[in-house]
Write a protein that holds these residues in place. Structure first.
Motif, PDB file in Angstrom:
ATOM      1  N   ALA A  43       0.822  -1.219   0.000  1.00 30.70           N
ATOM      2  CA  ALA A  43       0.000   0.000   0.000  1.00 30.70           C
ATOM      3  C   ALA A  43       0.853   1.265   0.000  1.00 30.70           C
ATOM      4  O   ALA A  43       0.587   2.208  -0.760  1.00 30.70           O
ATOM      5  N   ASP A  44       1.885   1.295   0.816  1.00 32.27           N
ATOM      6  CA  ASP A  44       2.729   2.492   0.894  1.00 32.27           C
ATOM      7  C   ASP A  44       3.428   2.762  -0.428  1.00 32.27           C
ATOM      8  O   ASP A  44       3.496   3.912  -0.888  1.00 32.27           O
ATOM      9  N   ARG A  45       3.984   1.715  -1.034  1.00 29.06           N
ATOM     10  CA  ARG A  45       4.675   1.868  -2.317  1.00 29.06           C
ATOM     11  C   ARG A  45       3.712   2.298  -3.413  1.00 29.06           C
ATOM     12  O   ARG A  45       4.054   3.116  -4.274  1.00 29.06           O
ATOM     13  N   LEU A  46       2.511   1.754  -3.393  1.00 31.03           N
ATOM     14  CA  LEU A  46       1.522   2.114  -4.403  1.00 31.03           C
ATOM     15  C   LEU A  46       1.124   3.577  -4.272  1.00 31.03           C
ATOM     16  O   LEU A  46       1.027   4.298  -5.266  1.00 31.03           O
ATOM     17  N   ARG A  47       0.915   4.033  -3.033  1.00 32.12           N
ATOM     18  CA  ARG A  47       0.543   5.434  -2.816  1.00 32.12           C
ATOM     19  C   ARG A  47       1.661   6.377  -3.239  1.00 32.12           C
ATOM     20  O   ARG A  47       1.409   7.474  -3.731  1.00 32.12           O
ATOM     21  N   GLY A  48       2.898   5.961  -3.053  1.00 35.57           N
ATOM     22  CA  GLY A  48       4.022   6.822  -3.367  1.00 35.57           C
ATOM     23  C   GLY A  48       4.539   6.700  -4.779  1.00 35.57           C
ATOM     24  O   GLY A  48       5.448   7.441  -5.179  1.00 35.57           O
ATOM     25  N   SER A  49       3.955   5.805  -5.562  1.00 33.16           N
ATOM     26  CA  SER A  49       4.425   5.563  -6.922  1.00 33.16           C
ATOM     27  C   SER A  49       3.875   6.603  -7.890  1.00 33.16           C
ATOM     28  O   SER A  49       2.858   7.257  -7.628  1.00 33.16           O
ATOM     29  N   ASP A  50       4.553   6.737  -9.045  1.00 30.33           N
ATOM     30  CA  ASP A  50       4.018   7.598 -10.098  1.00 30.33           C
ATOM     31  C   ASP A  50       3.088   6.828 -11.031  1.00 30.33           C
ATOM     32  O   ASP A  50       2.630   7.361 -12.043  1.00 30.33           O
ATOM     33  N   ILE A  51       2.805   5.570 -10.685  1.00 29.69           N
ATOM     34  CA  ILE A  51       1.825   4.774 -11.432  1.00 29.69           C
ATOM     35  C   ILE A  51       0.434   5.097 -10.914  1.00 29.69           C
ATOM     36  O   ILE A  51       0.187   5.100  -9.700  1.00 29.69           O
ATOM     37  N   ASP A  52      -0.489   5.384 -11.821  1.00 33.93           N
ATOM     38  CA  ASP A  52      -1.877   5.641 -11.427  1.00 33.93           C
ATOM     39  C   ASP A  52      -2.569   4.314 -11.098  1.00 33.93           C
ATOM     40  O   ASP A  52      -2.441   3.336 -11.842  1.00 33.93           O
ATOM     41  N   LEU A  77     -20.412  -3.597   1.040  1.00 30.30           N
ATOM     42  CA  LEU A  77     -19.158  -4.006   0.420  1.00 30.30           C
ATOM     43  C   LEU A  77     -18.596  -2.902  -0.462  1.00 30.30           C
ATOM     44  O   LEU A  77     -17.373  -2.725  -0.550  1.00 30.30           O
ATOM     45  N   LEU A  78     -19.469  -2.133  -1.099  1.00 26.49           N
ATOM     46  CA  LEU A  78     -19.000  -1.016  -1.919  1.00 26.49           C
ATOM     47  C   LEU A  78     -18.292   0.026  -1.055  1.00 26.49           C
ATOM     48  O   LEU A  78     -17.219   0.523  -1.421  1.00 26.49           O
ATOM     49  N   VAL A  79     -18.867   0.333   0.084  1.00 24.92           N
ATOM     50  CA  VAL A  79     -18.228   1.275   1.012  1.00 24.92           C
ATOM     51  C   VAL A  79     -16.892   0.724   1.496  1.00 24.92           C
ATOM     52  O   VAL A  79     -15.878   1.437   1.545  1.00 24.92           O
ATOM     53  N   THR A  80     -16.866  -0.563   1.838  1.00 29.61           N
ATOM     54  CA  THR A  80     -15.642  -1.196   2.330  1.00 29.61           C
ATOM     55  C   THR A  80     -14.538  -1.153   1.282  1.00 29.61           C
ATOM     56  O   THR A  80     -13.375  -0.855   1.585  1.00 29.61           O
ATOM     57  N   HIS A  81     -14.891  -1.432   0.037  1.00 28.84           N
ATOM     58  CA  HIS A  81     -13.883  -1.421  -1.030  1.00 28.84           C
ATOM     59  C   HIS A  81     -13.419  -0.003  -1.346  1.00 28.84           C
ATOM     60  O   HIS A  81     -12.241   0.198  -1.674  1.00 28.84           O
ATOM     61  N   ALA A  82     -14.305   0.957  -1.256  1.00 30.46           N
ATOM     62  CA  ALA A  82     -13.887   2.345  -1.475  1.00 30.46           C
ATOM     63  C   ALA A  82     -12.889   2.779  -0.411  1.00 30.46           C
ATOM     64  O   ALA A  82     -11.903   3.477  -0.700  1.00 30.46           O
ATOM     65  N   THR A  83     -13.109   2.358   0.814  1.00 28.83           N
ATOM     66  CA  THR A  83     -12.183   2.683   1.904  1.00 28.83           C
ATOM     67  C   THR A  83     -10.839   1.994   1.696  1.00 28.83           C
ATOM     68  O   THR A  83      -9.770   2.609   1.853  1.00 28.83           O
ATOM     69  N   ALA A  84     -10.882   0.724   1.300  1.00 25.35           N
ATOM     70  CA  ALA A  84      -9.645  -0.027   1.045  1.00 25.35           C
ATOM     71  C   ALA A  84      -8.901   0.540  -0.155  1.00 25.35           C
ATOM     72  O   ALA A  84      -7.670   0.593  -0.166  1.00 25.35           O
ATOM     73  N   ALA A  85      -9.639   0.948  -1.183  1.00 29.67           N
ATOM     74  CA  ALA A  85      -9.008   1.517  -2.377  1.00 29.67           C
ATOM     75  C   ALA A  85      -8.242   2.792  -2.040  1.00 29.67           C
ATOM     76  O   ALA A  85      -7.191   3.080  -2.615  1.00 29.67           O
ATOM     77  N   ALA A  86      -8.755   3.559  -1.095  1.00 31.70           N
ATOM     78  CA  ALA A  86      -8.072   4.787  -0.685  1.00 31.70           C
ATOM     79  C   ALA A  86      -6.716   4.494  -0.064  1.00 31.70           C
ATOM     80  O   ALA A  86      -5.780   5.289  -0.195  1.00 31.70           O
ATOM     81  N   THR A  87      -6.575   3.344   0.581  1.00 28.48           N
ATOM     82  CA  THR A  87      -5.304   3.022   1.237  1.00 28.48           C
ATOM     83  C   THR A  87      -4.194   2.740   0.236  1.00 28.48           C
ATOM     84  O   THR A  87      -3.015   2.808   0.590  1.00 28.48           O
ATOM     85  N   GLY A  89      -4.097   4.454  -2.644  1.00 26.86           N
ATOM     86  CA  GLY A  89      -4.019   5.665  -3.446  1.00 26.86           C
ATOM     87  C   GLY A  89      -4.797   5.608  -4.740  1.00 26.86           C
ATOM     88  O   GLY A  89      -4.461   6.315  -5.699  1.00 26.86           O
ATOM     89  N   ALA A  90      -5.851   4.810  -4.772  1.00 19.51           N
ATOM     90  CA  ALA A  90      -6.619   4.643  -6.007  1.00 19.51           C
ATOM     91  C   ALA A  90      -7.315   5.935  -6.420  1.00 19.51           C
ATOM     92  O   ALA A  90      -7.857   6.660  -5.583  1.00 19.51           O
ATOM     93  N   LYS A  91      -7.304   6.197  -7.710  1.00 20.91           N
ATOM     94  CA  LYS A  91      -7.996   7.356  -8.265  1.00 20.91           C
ATOM     95  C   LYS A  91      -9.477   7.082  -8.488  1.00 20.91           C
ATOM     96  O   LYS A  91     -10.265   8.025  -8.673  1.00 20.91           O
ATOM     97  N   GLY A  92      -9.852   5.812  -8.509  1.00 19.06           N
ATOM     98  CA  GLY A  92     -11.244   5.479  -8.697  1.00 19.06           C
ATOM     99  C   GLY A  92     -11.521   4.026  -8.353  1.00 19.06           C
ATOM    100  O   GLY A  92     -10.620   3.177  -8.412  1.00 19.06           O
ATOM    101  N   LEU A  93     -12.765   3.759  -7.960  1.00 22.27           N
ATOM    102  CA  LEU A  93     -13.254   2.405  -7.710  1.00 22.27           C
ATOM    103  C   LEU A  93     -14.313   2.113  -8.760  1.00 22.27           C
ATOM    104  O   LEU A  93     -15.358   2.759  -8.794  1.00 22.27           O
ATOM    105  N   ILE A  94     -14.037   1.154  -9.631  1.00 16.60           N
ATOM    106  CA  ILE A  94     -14.946   0.840 -10.729  1.00 16.60           C
ATOM    107  C   ILE A  94     -15.954  -0.204 -10.278  1.00 16.60           C
ATOM    108  O   ILE A  94     -15.571  -1.233  -9.693  1.00 16.60           O
TER     109      ILE A  94
END
Length: 257
Positions: A43-52, A77-87, A89-94
């Protein structure tokens, strides 16, 4: 133009490097299951990466249904995944547009979508922007045909909902790719992400089977034209592993120059 691929969640950054990708999309849990996602070890590496980063919600989520045993767990589950996606650094949850059962009123399903966002808004909204994706099949789908998509957006547009356009789904769902970006934006006002996929099946088949660009039933120039017109980031969800997806990314990148 930021172009990438749907990859395995084990090592998204390594997968991006192997594909020469600037964007990755992955699942945070079993796409066919109801279990909540576990913390991602990178999670930390993903948030700090220049990869979207984008996260795809499980396919089982269907907040439109009139079946309480599916709709209520879907909302949670949608709320749970949106919270997890934020960890990560996701730009969107599809999330797929969902459907109601045969004989049920689609208007109720669409209002269930509105209630999903209204309930989330009461507690500050989703932790990651939600992007509703058009779907390939189903006569009672909320986001297969664009007349229903327009009804859906009338209900949820006030909540700043994002949209993900899938080219395979549009083709299989019976929506021509010619001028598709203009038609979508006339409804949603936006396209936040494109899933650039060819289709193994004929126009209007209702079958969701992706193929590599130029190998299926869609003229690749129509996919390229949609990507160019949208100006949105792109994810290929195509077969063939590293080689297949790398070739698709290279095709789109070359066409975008």
């Amino acid at each position: 133009m930021r172009i990438g691929a749907h990859v395995d969640a084990t090592d998204p950054l390594g997968a991006a490097a192997a594909r020469d990708a600037e964007t990755v999309q992955f699942f945070l849990a079993d796409p066919q299951g109801w279990k909540a996602p576990q913390p991602h070890p990178d999670a930390d590496r993903l948030r700090g990466s220049d990869i979207d980063v984008y996260v795809h919600a499980p396919y089982v989520i269907n907040v439109a249904t009139l079946n309480n045993r599916i709709r209520i767990p879907s909302r949670k589950l949608l709320v749970t995944h949106a919270t997890a996606a934020a960890t990560v650094g996701a730009k969107g949850l599809i999330v797929h547009g969902g459907h109601v059962n045969a004989g049920d009123d689609l208007a109720v399903g669409i209002d269930n979508w509105r209630k999903t966002f209204a309930y989330a808004a009461k507690s500050g909204g989703f932790a990651t922007p939600v992007l509703i994706e058009n779907t390939a099949g189903g006569d009672n789908a909320c986001a297969r045909r664009f007349d229903n998509l327009a009804r859906l957006w009338d209900a949820v547009g006030e909540f700043d909902v994002g949209f993900c356009l899938d080219t395979c789904h549009a083709h299989a769902g019976g929506e021509d790719l010619l001028d598709i970006v203009d038609r979508v934006k006339a409804i949603t006002g936006r396209i936040d992400l494109i899933h650039a996929n060819d289709s193994k099946d004929a126009f209007g088949s209702g079958r969701d089977r992706h193929d590599n660009l130029g190998n299926g039933k869609i003229d690749p120039e129509l996919v390229v034209a949609a990507v160019r017109a949208s100006g949105a980031p792109v994810v290929v969800e195509t077969p063939g592993g590293v080689d297949g997806q790398r070739a698709d990314i290279a095709l789109l990148r070359g066409a975008g120059r």
